[in-house]
Design an enzyme around this catalytic site. Structure first.
Site, mmCIF file in Angstrom:
data_model
loop_
_atom_site.group_PDB
_atom_site.id
_atom_site.type_symbol
_atom_site.label_atom_id
_atom_site.label_comp_id
_atom_site.label_asym_id
_atom_site.label_seq_id
_atom_site.Cartn_x
_atom_site.Cartn_y
_atom_site.Cartn_z
ATOM 1 C CG ASP A 7 -10.202 8.100 -12.097
ATOM 2 O OD1 ASP A 7 -8.770 7.921 -10.676
ATOM 3 O OD2 ASP A 7 -11.175 8.473 -11.566
ATOM 4 C CD GLU A 68 -5.308 7.160 -9.933
ATOM 5 O OE1 GLU A 68 -5.685 8.421 -10.098
ATOM 6 O OE2 GLU A 68 -5.512 7.463 -8.460
ATOM 7 C CG ASP A 141 -15.192 8.845 -11.860
ATOM 8 O OD1 ASP A 141 -14.687 8.335 -10.616
ATOM 9 O OD2 ASP A 141 -16.326 9.325 -11.965
#
Length: 204
Positions: A7, A68, A141
């Protein structure tokens, strides 16, 4: 199959490592948040995050790195930081010859919760259920990185028969979404993800 999910973020970068099995169950291997100071020079921050990611890649030796996918935000500085860390992560994966999977936040949410607009607590709750964790992974996160890894692993499992291993080790007394999924076809979340994927292809 071992998946390392990232992330990306400049101040906090979540890194989660998950083993995904042929029965679509999953096991937590490791989760970390690589942090940098907002007052540090940009090049030092990028180096610190890159070193942290690469250390975890070398320690756990994943088959796939899932990141991501960057999308537009109102906060330009935030999206620039995300894009910069994404680039650092992709270079590290390429240097090691690893496969890379890119997923949007809505794809990840649909995969693990069955709803592409789920909030962060809903994602964390489902990640904990899937991995059989006693507590929700924090901060966000960390749970987002684990969700990315799960999403990438399930996608790989649905695109080819059999991933690594046959079945995850059993944890006594822990109920998870994976238990119901074993040998029973796609879970509800996986089915929703497949539907979202088909709809996305239909719009191309």
């Amino acid at each position: 199959m071992r998946i390392l999910g990232i992330d990306p973020g400049l101040t906090r970068c979540g890194v989660g490592v998950v083993d995904v099995y042929a029965d679509r169950s999953a096991r937590l291997v490791d989760v970390q948040v690589v942090r940098t100071s907002p007052t540090a020079e940009l090049h030092h921050r990028l180096l610190a995050v890159g070193d942290g990611i690469e250390e975890l890649v070398d320690r756990h030796r994943p088959s796939v790195v899932a990141v991501e996918r960057v999308f537009a935000q109102d906060n330009l500085s935030t999206v620039m930081g995300v894009a910069q860390i994404t680039g650092v992560a992709l270079v590290g994966a390429a240097r090691r010859g690893l496969d890379v999977a890119l997923h949007t936040p809505s794809e990840v949410k649909a995969a693990v919760t069955g709803y592409g607009q789920a909030d962060k607590r809903q994602v964390a709750t489902m990640v904990a259920r899937i991995l059989g964790l006693d507590e929700l992974p924090t901060p966000a996160d960390a749970s987002d990185a684990l969700a990315l890894a799960i999403c990438a692993g399930w996608r790989a499992g649905m695109s080819r028969a059999g991933i690594a291993g046959t079945q995850a080790p059993t944890r006594t007394g822990v109920a998870s979404a994976a238990d119901a999924a074993a040998g029973a076809g796609p879970t509800a979340a996986q089915a929703a993800w497949l539907a979202a994927e088909r709809a996305q292809r239909g719009r191309r």
